[in-house]
Design a protein around this motif. Structure first.
Motif, PDB file in Angstrom:
ATOM      1  N   ARG A 304       0.847  -1.193   0.000  1.00 41.67           N
ATOM      2  CA  ARG A 304       0.000   0.000   0.000  1.00 41.67           C
ATOM      3  C   ARG A 304       0.880   1.239   0.000  1.00 41.67           C
ATOM      4  O   ARG A 304       1.864   1.308   0.749  1.00 41.67           O
ATOM      5  N   LEU A 305       0.538   2.191  -0.861  1.00 42.53           N
ATOM      6  CA  LEU A 305       1.213   3.483  -0.821  1.00 42.53           C
ATOM      7  C   LEU A 305       0.482   4.375   0.163  1.00 42.53           C
ATOM      8  O   LEU A 305      -0.737   4.548   0.072  1.00 42.53           O
ATOM      9  N   ASP A 306       1.194   4.894   1.093  1.00 40.73           N
ATOM     10  CA  ASP A 306       0.589   5.779   2.086  1.00 40.73           C
ATOM     11  C   ASP A 306       0.288   7.138   1.427  1.00 40.73           C
ATOM     12  O   ASP A 306       0.734   7.410   0.301  1.00 40.73           O
ATOM     13  N   ASP A 307      -0.459   7.964   2.156  1.00 38.56           N
ATOM     14  CA  ASP A 307      -0.744   9.300   1.621  1.00 38.56           C
ATOM     15  C   ASP A 307       0.580  10.025   1.310  1.00 38.56           C
ATOM     16  O   ASP A 307       1.522   9.972   2.103  1.00 38.56           O
ATOM     17  N   LEU A 308       0.599  10.677   0.145  1.00 41.31           N
ATOM     18  CA  LEU A 308       1.823  11.386  -0.227  1.00 41.31           C
ATOM     19  C   LEU A 308       2.047  12.576   0.695  1.00 41.31           C
ATOM     20  O   LEU A 308       1.095  13.249   1.099  1.00 41.31           O
ATOM     21  N   GLU A 309       3.280  12.792   1.027  1.00 38.87           N
ATOM     22  CA  GLU A 309       3.623  14.006   1.782  1.00 38.87           C
ATOM     23  C   GLU A 309       4.151  15.007   0.787  1.00 38.87           C
ATOM     24  O   GLU A 309       5.307  14.943   0.348  1.00 38.87           O
ATOM     25  N   LEU A 310       3.295  15.909   0.399  1.00 45.29           N
ATOM     26  CA  LEU A 310       3.663  16.928  -0.568  1.00 45.29           C
ATOM     27  C   LEU A 310       3.728  18.230   0.229  1.00 45.29           C
ATOM     28  O   LEU A 310       2.708  18.739   0.676  1.00 45.29           O
ATOM     29  N   LEU A 311       4.961  18.700   0.448  1.00 42.63           N
ATOM     30  CA  LEU A 311       5.083  19.820   1.379  1.00 42.63           C
ATOM     31  C   LEU A 311       4.412  21.072   0.846  1.00 42.63           C
ATOM     32  O   LEU A 311       3.965  21.931   1.584  1.00 42.63           O
ATOM     33  N   PRO A 712     -10.771   8.615  -7.156  1.00 42.40           N
ATOM     34  CA  PRO A 712      -9.390   9.085  -7.102  1.00 42.40           C
ATOM     35  C   PRO A 712      -8.799   9.209  -8.504  1.00 42.40           C
ATOM     36  O   PRO A 712      -9.188   8.468  -9.408  1.00 42.40           O
ATOM     37  N   GLY A 713      -7.882  10.135  -8.658  1.00 49.67           N
ATOM     38  CA  GLY A 713      -7.238  10.312  -9.962  1.00 49.67           C
ATOM     39  C   GLY A 713      -6.857  11.769 -10.207  1.00 49.67           C
ATOM     40  O   GLY A 713      -7.043  12.626  -9.336  1.00 49.67           O
ATOM     41  N   ASN A 714      -6.300  12.017 -11.380  1.00 48.42           N
ATOM     42  CA  ASN A 714      -5.984  13.390 -11.777  1.00 48.42           C
ATOM     43  C   ASN A 714      -7.208  13.978 -12.464  1.00 48.42           C
ATOM     44  O   ASN A 714      -7.758  13.373 -13.381  1.00 48.42           O
ATOM     45  N   TYR A 715      -7.612  15.133 -12.008  1.00 49.01           N
ATOM     46  CA  TYR A 715      -8.726  15.844 -12.627  1.00 49.01           C
ATOM     47  C   TYR A 715      -8.102  16.976 -13.450  1.00 49.01           C
ATOM     48  O   TYR A 715      -7.580  17.935 -12.884  1.00 49.01           O
ATOM     49  N   ARG A 716      -8.132  16.814 -14.761  1.00 43.71           N
ATOM     50  CA  ARG A 716      -7.466  17.780 -15.620  1.00 43.71           C
ATOM     51  C   ARG A 716      -8.469  18.777 -16.184  1.00 43.71           C
ATOM     52  O   ARG A 716      -9.587  18.412 -16.535  1.00 43.71           O
ATOM     53  N   ASN A 732      -7.207  11.747  -4.042  1.00 42.59           N
ATOM     54  CA  ASN A 732      -6.689  10.464  -3.595  1.00 42.59           C
ATOM     55  C   ASN A 732      -7.602   9.833  -2.554  1.00 42.59           C
ATOM     56  O   ASN A 732      -8.306  10.527  -1.821  1.00 42.59           O
ATOM     57  N   LEU A 733      -7.550   8.549  -2.554  1.00 41.95           N
ATOM     58  CA  LEU A 733      -8.238   7.819  -1.494  1.00 41.95           C
ATOM     59  C   LEU A 733      -7.316   7.835  -0.284  1.00 41.95           C
ATOM     60  O   LEU A 733      -6.122   7.567  -0.422  1.00 41.95           O
ATOM     61  N   GLU A 734      -7.877   8.156   0.860  1.00 39.95           N
ATOM     62  CA  GLU A 734      -7.023   8.174   2.048  1.00 39.95           C
ATOM     63  C   GLU A 734      -6.403   6.800   2.257  1.00 39.95           C
ATOM     64  O   GLU A 734      -7.080   5.778   2.101  1.00 39.95           O
ATOM     65  N   SER A 735      -5.175   6.802   2.626  1.00 32.81           N
ATOM     66  CA  SER A 735      -4.434   5.546   2.750  1.00 32.81           C
ATOM     67  C   SER A 735      -5.101   4.595   3.737  1.00 32.81           C
ATOM     68  O   SER A 735      -5.171   3.390   3.517  1.00 32.81           O
ATOM     69  N   ARG A 736      -5.604   5.140   4.807  1.00 31.51           N
ATOM     70  CA  ARG A 736      -6.184   4.252   5.831  1.00 31.51           C
ATOM     71  C   ARG A 736      -7.420   3.504   5.310  1.00 31.51           C
ATOM     72  O   ARG A 736      -7.833   2.500   5.872  1.00 31.51           O
ATOM     73  N   GLN A 737      -7.997   4.019   4.230  1.00 34.56           N
ATOM     74  CA  GLN A 737      -9.182   3.359   3.677  1.00 34.56           C
ATOM     75  C   GLN A 737      -8.871   1.963   3.132  1.00 34.56           C
ATOM     76  O   GLN A 737      -9.775   1.153   2.947  1.00 34.56           O
ATOM     77  N   THR A 738      -7.606   1.733   2.832  1.00 32.88           N
ATOM     78  CA  THR A 738      -7.266   0.407   2.309  1.00 32.88           C
ATOM     79  C   THR A 738      -6.438  -0.391   3.305  1.00 32.88           C
ATOM     80  O   THR A 738      -5.763  -1.347   2.945  1.00 32.88           O
ATOM     81  N   ASP A 739      -6.519   0.007   4.542  1.00 35.23           N
ATOM     82  CA  ASP A 739      -5.858  -0.773   5.586  1.00 35.23           C
ATOM     83  C   ASP A 739      -6.683  -2.044   5.808  1.00 35.23           C
ATOM     84  O   ASP A 739      -7.863  -1.973   6.131  1.00 35.23           O
ATOM     85  N   LEU A 740      -6.064  -3.167   5.593  1.00 39.97           N
ATOM     86  CA  LEU A 740      -6.815  -4.425   5.650  1.00 39.97           C
ATOM     87  C   LEU A 740      -6.741  -5.087   7.023  1.00 39.97           C
ATOM     88  O   LEU A 740      -7.166  -6.231   7.187  1.00 39.97           O
ATOM     89  N   SER A 741      -6.197  -4.389   8.003  1.00 39.69           N
ATOM     90  CA  SER A 741      -6.114  -4.981   9.348  1.00 39.69           C
ATOM     91  C   SER A 741      -7.501  -5.386   9.810  1.00 39.69           C
ATOM     92  O   SER A 741      -8.482  -4.685   9.556  1.00 39.69           O
ATOM     93  N   ARG A 742      -7.541  -6.490  10.521  1.00 38.79           N
ATOM     94  CA  ARG A 742      -8.844  -7.015  10.946  1.00 38.79           C
ATOM     95  C   ARG A 742      -9.310  -6.330  12.226  1.00 38.79           C
ATOM     96  O   ARG A 742      -8.521  -6.026  13.120  1.00 38.79           O
ATOM     97  N   VAL A 743     -10.605  -6.127  12.281  1.00 38.41           N
ATOM     98  CA  VAL A 743     -11.196  -5.516  13.459  1.00 38.41           C
ATOM     99  C   VAL A 743     -11.189  -6.532  14.603  1.00 38.41           C
ATOM    100  O   VAL A 743     -11.249  -7.738  14.382  1.00 38.41           O
ATOM    101  N   SER A 744     -11.096  -6.019  15.817  1.00 43.98           N
ATOM    102  CA  SER A 744     -11.069  -6.937  16.963  1.00 43.98           C
ATOM    103  C   SER A 744     -12.494  -7.365  17.321  1.00 43.98           C
ATOM    104  O   SER A 744     -13.463  -6.677  17.007  1.00 43.98           O
ATOM    105  N   GLU A 745     -12.559  -8.503  17.973  1.00 43.80           N
ATOM    106  CA  GLU A 745     -13.884  -8.990  18.419  1.00 43.80           C
ATOM    107  C   GLU A 745     -14.532  -8.004  19.363  1.00 43.80           C
ATOM    108  O   GLU A 745     -15.745  -7.828  19.383  1.00 43.80           O
ATOM    109  N   MET A 746     -13.668  -7.339  20.141  1.00 48.18           N
ATOM    110  CA  MET A 746     -14.196  -6.395  21.123  1.00 48.18           C
ATOM    111  C   MET A 746     -14.936  -5.252  20.414  1.00 48.18           C
ATOM    112  O   MET A 746     -16.011  -4.835  20.836  1.00 48.18           O
ATOM    113  N   THR A 747     -14.341  -4.781  19.318  1.00 49.36           N
ATOM    114  CA  THR A 747     -14.985  -3.689  18.576  1.00 49.36           C
ATOM    115  C   THR A 747     -16.330  -4.152  18.016  1.00 49.36           C
ATOM    116  O   THR A 747     -17.313  -3.403  18.048  1.00 49.36           O
ATOM    117  N   LEU A 748     -16.349  -5.376  17.525  1.00 45.72           N
ATOM    118  CA  LEU A 748     -17.620  -5.903  16.997  1.00 45.72           C
ATOM    119  C   LEU A 748     -18.647  -5.982  18.105  1.00 45.72           C
ATOM    120  O   LEU A 748     -19.814  -5.618  17.925  1.00 45.72           O
TER     121      LEU A 748
END
Lengths: 805, 297
Positions: A304-311, A712-716, A732-748
Motif C-alpha cells: 500500500r502506498l501511504d498518503d503522499l507528503e507533498l510539502l 481518485p485520480g488526476n482531474y485535468r 486520492n483515497l485516504e491511505s487508511r481506507q485500504t488498511d486491511l487490518s482485521r477488526v477486533s472482536e471487542m470492537t464488533l
C-alpha cells in the motif's frame, strides 16, 4: 395475574356441604390420610388454575421459536410435561400411599430419571453453538436487509488467498459478497421483503421482488466514498423503524427482521463514533436478527502506498518539490519498484475521441525500489525540479501489482509558478551594520545568489528601508518581513494590516530597535500596531539560559521539524533576550503560539488577519556574528545555524501559502480553486478520471468550486478558447481506507452488542445460524390447546371437589 | 307408625316356612329329641314337599315314597320354650337416615316386631328391653298372644334420643337375667367396640344366646356423598371436613374393618352377628339370618 386463580381457588374452597352423620367415628379413623390427599388435591387444583392462567398469558405473548428449533421445543415441552407428571406421581406416592410399593416407586423413579436425562441431552445437543438444528424448516417470510460493504477494500482479490468452499479463487471480496448475497436472496422464503444496501449514503428501500434484489446486487460496484458500517446500520435501523411506522406504504407485515452484513471485517469499515448508539439501538430491537458474513481473510497480504507528503502544492520556477511516499507492507517481506510519473505537456490533451478520454502521455520522472520487511514500511523521497511554469499532474505508482490495486498509486498535482516576491523591510539607518546584516541573512536563505543566477530561486527578495514602506506597491508582494523594526506610525501599521487582510503574509522580527518609542506616536502599542501584532509588547526578558522550545508540530511551519522531534535542535542556539508578548484582553483566540522558549514564553506567535497571516517573532534572527556596545539578543544565526535557516524558509513558505491553491484533495472533499490571472472568468472543461464526457465549469469571481470528487485520480482542466492554461487538481483515497487490518472482536461486540449477532463465513454456517435465529412458527395454537386441556381438567377436578347437591 | 306395619304377611309367611326354633337350636335338634339339652323343646311334623336336589336325603319320607312312588321331604316346625329378649338401642344416632324411607330405629323395630310375632307364634315368651345410657324400660317375657300387642304397642312408642352406653346396658342385662335366654340386640354400635365386646362376652358367660343385629344406615355403609362435606355427629356435635369422593374407599374399608372386628369376635364367642343396613328389606334380613342359622346347624 397468577393471583386470580389463587383467589378463585380460595373462594371456591369455602363451600363444603353440611351433613349430619352419626358414623363420624369411622371418618375419624381415616381422616388423617384423607386430609393429606385433600390438601394434595387442592394444591393440584391450584396448580392447574395457575397453569391455566400462565398458558393463556403465554399464548397472548405469542412466543415463537426459530422454525429449526420449533420441533425440538415441542419435544422438550412434551417431555417436560411427562417429567412433571412423573414427579407428581412420585410425590403423591410418597405423600399418600403408605406403605410404598417399592417396585412401583422404582419404576416411576427410573422413568423420571430417563425423561430428565433425555431432556438434558436434547437441550444441549440442540442449542449447543456447534450443534446442528435437529428438526424444522425455515419457510416463514422475513424482512431481510442485506448490507454489502462496497468500499475500495472490497476490491481485494482473493487469488491465492481464498479459503473454504465459498470463494472462487479469482474473486474480489465484493464478488464473493455478491455471490453469497444472490444465493441468500434466492433462498429467502417466498413473500419476504428484501432490501439491498451498500456502504454509500443512499437511503435504503425494499426491492419489488427477489429478482429485483438480485439485479441490484449484481449492479453493485466499488464506491470510494463510503460510510462505515455502524453508520449504515444506524440508517438501516432507522429505515426499518420508519417502515413499520409508515405501515401502509411498504409494510413488512410484522415479519421477522434480519440484517445481513457482508464485511471483510477490516478496522476501517468498523471505525465509527456511533458504535455505542448502534449497540443501544440493536439492544432495543432484540427481535431483529443480525448476521455478520465475513468475506475477508485473517491474513491478507498487500502493498500500500501511504498518503503522499507533498510539502507544497506550488513551487516557483526553478524550485523543487519533495514528494515523500511511504510504502506499507501488510504480510510477508517483499520488494517493489516505485515510480514517479508526470504528464507530458501536450496542449491538445486531454480530449475526447470515440467516447474515450485521451489523457496526456506520461513520462517517468523518478523511480526507486523498496525492500520491505514483514508488515514493515519504507519511506521514499522524490525531489521534483526543473518543471516549466504551469500545472503538472503526476502519479506515484507501485509496480508489480498485488491483490488490492486501488492503493498502488497516489495522484498529485503541482503548480510551478514565478518565484514568490518577498519584501524585506529593514530599519532606518541607525545601525547600518545591523541592517545590512539583517537583509543579508534573510536573502541568503530565501534567494541564495547561486540559485538566483541559475534561475532556480524560489523567492525573489527586495529590500527597502522602513521609511519607504508607504511608497512601495505592496500588492505585488506575497510576503513582507519586518526585520528588527523601529516603531511604526499608524499609517504604516494600517498599510500592513490591509496587506495581510488581502491575503498577504507579514513577519515581524522584534529586536533591539523595538525598544524605542514604546510610548511615542510611532509605537508598538498603538491601536493600529495592536491590530496587526495581536499582542501587546511587554518587557524585555533576559533569562539566564534559554533556547527555542516546544514547537507546534501540527503547524505547517514545523511539520518539517517533526523528524527532529527527539533531538534538541535549539540547544546550541541560546537566546539571551526576547520580548515578552502579552495577549490582548479581547480576542485571545486570535493568536497561537507556535514556538516557545524553554522559559515558557512565546517565541513565535501566529495570527490570522483577514485572508492573510501575521507572524510575530519575539527575538531577531538578523544579528551579525560580532557585536559591540550592547548585549546580544541571541546566537540563532551563529555556528551551523541550519535549523534557523530552515525555520526562515518555512516561515516564508507559510507566509506565501495563503496565495496558493490547494491542488491535492481526498475523496469526498470539496474543491475550491482560485485563479487571479483568470480575470475574465473563462469557462473550463473538466476531464475526470471516470472516463466520461468533460464537464463545463465556470469561474465565478476568480473562484471555481467542484464537489464530485468521489473517484481518485488526476482531474485535468482545459480553458475553453485559445491561450488557456492548464489547470486541475488530484484526488486520492485516504491511505487508511485500504488498511486491511482485521477488526477486533471487542470492537464488533461494542458495535453490535455481545452475543447480539451471528458470525458466519460459509453458506452452511449462514443456514445454521438462520435456523437458530429465524422466528418460524409460533406456539400460540399449542399453548391455546394446552390451555383448553387445562381448563377442562380444572373443570372436572373442581366439579368433583365442589359438586353441589 | 302403626303396629301392624311390622306384621307384613309375606314376612310372616317366610318365617313360618323356616322355623325359628329349628334354625335357632340346630344343635339341640340334631342331637335328637330325646336328649335335648333344652327342656321343653319339641319338634312337630309340619308338611311334606317334593324332594329337590340339594335337600338332605335324610329328610326323605320313605313311607310317603312307598305310597306314592315319589320322593317327599318331611318338614318340621321347631318349638322351644326359650325366653327371648328384644334389646333395642335408643340412641339418637339410631334415628338417622340419609336417603332411605326407614331410619335405623324404624328398621330395627320392624325387625324386632317380626321376630316377636314369630316367637309368640311359637308360644315362646318374648320380652322387650330398651336402653340408652342404661336400661330404660323392660317388658317381661311372656308367650301369651296379648304379649304381642303389648310389645308392639311399646315398640311403636319408642323414640331415639340422647347418647348411649351399649356395654353398660348389656352388663346390666346380664346381671338381671335369671335364666338362659336368647338376647337379640338391635343397635348401630357407634361406640367404642372393646367394652361392647366385653359385655357380650359377659352375656355369653351366663349361657345366654345372643344375636347381634348391627343396623347401620345405608349411607353409613356405602358413604354415597360427593364433593367437600362438613360431617356433624348429632350426638356430640363434633364435625369434620372431608373430600367425600376421595374418602369413600377409606370409609368403606373402615366400616368393613369395624364389622370384621365384631364378626371375628362373635364367631369366636358364639354370638350371632348380623350386619344389616337399612337398604336391605327387613324381611330379607330376617330370612338371611335364619338361613345362616340353618347353615350353621
Amino acid at each position: 395475574m397468577l393471583l386470580v386463580p389463587i383467589i378463585v381457588h380460595l373462594i371456591k374452597q369455602q363451600k363444603p356441604r353440611h351433613l349430619i352423620f352419626p358414623a363420624l367415628q369411622f371418618v375419624q379413623e381415616r381422616i388423617q390420610s384423607n386430609q393429606s390427599r385433600l390438601r394434595f388435591r387442592h394444591w393440584l387444583l391450584l396448580l392447574m388454575r395457575c397453569l391455566g392462567i400462565f398458558l393463556i398469558a403465554a399464548s397472548f405473548a405469542q412466543p415463537s421459536s426459530s422454525s429449526s428449533t420449533f420441533g425440538t421445543w415441542l419435544i422438550l415441552g412434551a417431555l417436560g410435561l411427562l417429567a412433571i407428571l412423573l414427579l407428581f406421581v412420585l410425590l403423591s406416592t410418597l405423600v399418600l400411599f403408605r406403605p410404598i410399593n417399592i417396585l412401583f416407586f422404582a419404576i416411576v423413579c427410573t422413568l423420571f430419571a430417563s425423561v430428565a436425562i433425555s431432556i438434558g441431552i436434547i437441550f444441549f445437543r440442540s442449542f449447543d453453538e456447534e450443534g446442528e438444528a435437529m428438526i424444522g424448516s425455515d419457510q416463514a417470510p422475513v424482512s431481510a436487509v442485506l448490507l454489502i460493504d462496497n468500499s475500495p477494500r472490497m476490491q481485494f482479490e482473493m487469488a491465492g488467498q481464498g479459503e473454504g468452499d465459498e470463494v472462487n479463487q479469482s474473486q474480489s471480496r465484493l464478488d464473493a459478497s455478491r455471490t453469497t448475497a444472490e444465493w441468500l436472496v434466492r433462498q429467502l422464503p417466498d413473500g419476504s421483503n428484501v432490501s439491498i444496501v451498500d456502504a454509500s449514503a443512499n437511503e435504503p428501500f425494499f426491492c419489488v421482488d427477489k429478482a429485483a434484489a438480485i439485479k441490484r446486487i449484481s449492479a453493485l460496484t466499488i464506491k470510494y466514498l463510503t460510510l462505515p458500517i455502524p453508520e449504515r446500520l444506524e440508517n438501516i435501523l432507522r429505515f426499518l423503524e420508519q417502515d413499520s411506522e409508515l405501515g401502509s406504504l411498504e409494510p413488512d407485515q410484522g415479519l421477522p427482521r434480519e440484517i445481513y452484513i457482508f464485511s471483510d471485517l477490516s478496522v476501517e469499515s468498523w471505525r465509527s463514533k456511533r458504535r455505542k448508539e448502534v449497540q443501544l439501538k440493536l439492544a432495543d430491537r432484540a427481535e431483529t436478527s443480525v448476521y455478520l458474513i465475513d468475506v475477508g481473510v485473517a491474513e491478507a497480504a498487500n502493498y500500500r502506498l501511504d498518503d503522499l507528503e507533498l510539502l507544497t502544492d506550488a513551487i516557483s520556477v526553478g524550485g523543487s518539490a519533495d514528494i515523500v511516499a511511504r510504502v506499507i507492507r501488510q504480510g510477508p517481506p517483499g520488494e517493489r519498484p516505485v515510480e514517479l510519473i508526470i504528464d507530458k505537456i501536450d496542449p491538445r490533451r486531454p480530449s475526447r475521441r470515440d467516447g474515450v478520454t485521451l489523457e496526456p502521455e506520461q513520462r517517468l520522472l523518478r523511480s526507486a525500489a523498496v525492500t520491505l520487511e514483514e508488515n514493515g514500511s519504507q519511506e521514499l523521497s522524490f525531489s521534483v525540479q526543473g518543471l516549466p511554469r504551469g500545472i503538472h499532474h503526476g502519479v506515484v505508482r507501485l509496480r508489480g501489482g498485488d491483490a488490492l490495486e486501488v492503493d498502488n498509486q497516489r495522484y498529485f498535482t503541482l503548480a510551478v509558478r514565478d518565484p514568490w516576491s518577498v519584501l524585506l523591510v529593514r530599519p532606518k539607518k541607525r545601525d547600518e551594520i545591523d541592517s545590512e546584516v539583517a537583509d543579508r541573512i534573510i536573502n541568503a536563505v530565501l534567494s541564495p545568489e547561486d540559485l538566483v543566477e541559475a534561475g532556480q530561486a524560489e523567492y525573489q527578495c527586495k529590500t527597502i528601508d522602513q521609511e519607504k514602506l508607504l511608497e512601495e506597491n505592496l500588492s505585488s508582494y506575497s510576503a513582507i518581513f519586518l526585520l528588527d523594526p523601529r516603531p511604526l506610525d499608524s499609517r504604516r501599521w494600517k498599510t500592513l494590516a490591509r496587506f495581510a487582510q488581502n491575503g498577504g503574509g507579514v513577519a515581524v522580527f522584534l529586536g533591539e530597535n523595538s525598544k524605542n518609542g514604546l510610548s511615542a506616536e510611532e509605537s508598538f502599542l498603538s491601536e493600529a500596531a495592536l491590530s496587526v501584532l495581536g499582542g501587546r509588547l511587554g518587557e524585555i526578558w533576559t533569562p539566564p539560559e534559554t533556547w527555542f522550545s516546544n514547537p507546534d508540530y501540527n503547524h505547517p511551519i514545523f511539520s518539517r521539524f517533526k523528524r527532529f522531534e527527539t533531538e534538541n535542535l535549539w540547544r546550541d542556539f541560546p537566546v539571551y533576550q526576547h520580548w515578552g508578548l502579552l495577549p490582548l484582553e479581547s480576542g485571545k483566540s486570535e493568536i497561537q503560539t507556535i514556538l516557545g522558549y524553554s522559559n515558557q514564553q512565546a517565541a513565535i506567535v501566529d495570527r490570522r488577519l483577514g485572508s492573510g497571516t501575521v507572524l510575530t517573532v519575539t527575538t531577531p534572527f538578523t544579528e551579525p556574528g560580532t557585536l559591540t556596545g550592547r548585549i546580544r539578543w541571541n546566537d540563532v544565526t551563529t555556528g551551523e545555524w541550519w535549523p534557523t535557516a530552515l525555520l526562515i524558509d518555512q516561515i516564508a513558505e507559510y507566509l506565501v501559502s495563503s496565495e496558493k491553491n490547494q491542488l491535492n484533495y481526498n475523496v469526498g472533499d470539496n474543491v475550491s480553486l482560485v485563479d487571479r490571472d483568470n480575470q475574465d472568468n473563462r469557462d473550463v472543461l473538466l476531464y475526470t478520471p471516470r472516463n466520461e464526457e468533460p464537464t463545463e465549469l465556470r469561474f465565478q469571481e476568480e473562484q471555481l468550486r467542484y464537489r464530485f470528487t468521489e473517484t481518485p485520480g488526476n482531474y485535468r482542466m482545459k480553458t475553453i478558447g485559445k491561450g488557456g492554461g492548464r489547470r486541475g487538481f488530484s484526488v486520492n483515497l485516504e491511505s487508511r481506507q485500504t488498511d486491511l487490518s482485521r477488526v477486533s472482536e471487542m470492537t464488533l461486540d461494542e458495535t453490535l452488542g455481545k452475543g447480539r449477532f451471528k458470525l458466519a463465513k460459509t453458506k452452511k454456517e449462514i443456514v445454521r445460524e438462520q435456523g437458530y435465529r429465524r422466528e418460524g412458527k409460533k406456539f400460540f395454537s399449542f399453548l391455546l390447546t394446552l390451555f383448553a386441556i387445562v381448563v377442562l381438567l380444572e373443570f372436572l377436578m373442581s366439579n368433583r371437589f365442589y359438586r353441589k347437591v | 307408625m302403626a303396629a301392624d306395619t311390622y306384621l307384613k304377611p309375606e314376612v310372616i309367611n317366610q318365617i313360618k316356612r323356616l322355623d325359628l326354633r329349628a334354625q335357632f337350636v340346630v344343635r339341640g335338634f340334631m342331637q335328637g329329641l330325646h336328649s335335648s339339652p333344652y327342656q321343653g323343646f319339641s319338634v312337630e311334623f309340619s308338611e311334606h314337599r317334593k324332594y329337590t336336589p340339594g335337600d338332605d336325603p335324610a329328610d326323605i319320607d320313605w313311607q310317603a315314597y312307598a305310597k306314592t312312588d315319589k320322593y317327599y321331604v318331611k318338614k318340621f316346625e321347631a318349638e322351644t320354650n326359650i325366653t327371648g329378649f328384644l334389646m333395642m338401642d335408643l340412641s339418637e344416632s339410631m334415628g338417622y337416615s340419609y336417603r332411605q324411607s326407614m331410619n335405623k330405629f324404624d328398621y330395627s323395630i320392624c325387625l324386632a316386631a317380626s321376630l316377636a310375632y314369630l316367637m309368640i307364634g311359637q308360644q315362646d315368651p318374648v320380652g322387650l328391653i330398651t336402653f340408652d345410657q342404661k336400661i330404660r324400660e323392660s317388658l317381661p317375657p311372656k308367650s301369651k298372644r296379648s304379649q304381642l300387642g303389648n310389645l308392639l304397642s311399646l315398640l311403636s312408642q319408642l323414640k331415639p334420643t340422647g347418647t348411649t352406653d351399649v356395654a353398660n346396658s348389656i352388663h346390666q342385662l346380664s346381671v338381671m337375667l335369671k335364666q338362659k335366654s336368647l338376647i337379640m340386640i338391635f343397635s348401630d354400635l357407634l361406640v367404642e367396640p372393646t367394652p361392647v365386646l366385653d359385655s357380650l362376652l359377659h352375656l355369653r358367660h351366663h349361657g345366654n344366646d345372643v344375636i347381634l343385629f348391627h343396623v347401620l344406615d345405608e349411607a353409613e355403609v356405602v358413604f354415597p356423598f360427593d364433593g367437600m362435606c362438613r360431617l356433624e355427629n348429632p350426638e356430640n356435635k363434633e364435625f369434620l371436613h372431608v373430600d367425600a369422593v376421595g374418602f369413600r374407599k377409606d370409609y368403606v374399608a373402615e366400616v368393613e374393618s369395624f364389622r370384621n372386628t365384631y364378626r371375628e369376635f362373635c364367631f369366636k364367642s358364639g354370638v350371632d352377628y348380623v350386619p344389616l343396613d337399612t337398604s336391605m328389606p327387613f324381611d330379607q334380613a330376617l330370612l338371611q339370618y335364619l338361613l345362616k342359622r340353618r347353615l350353621r346347624g
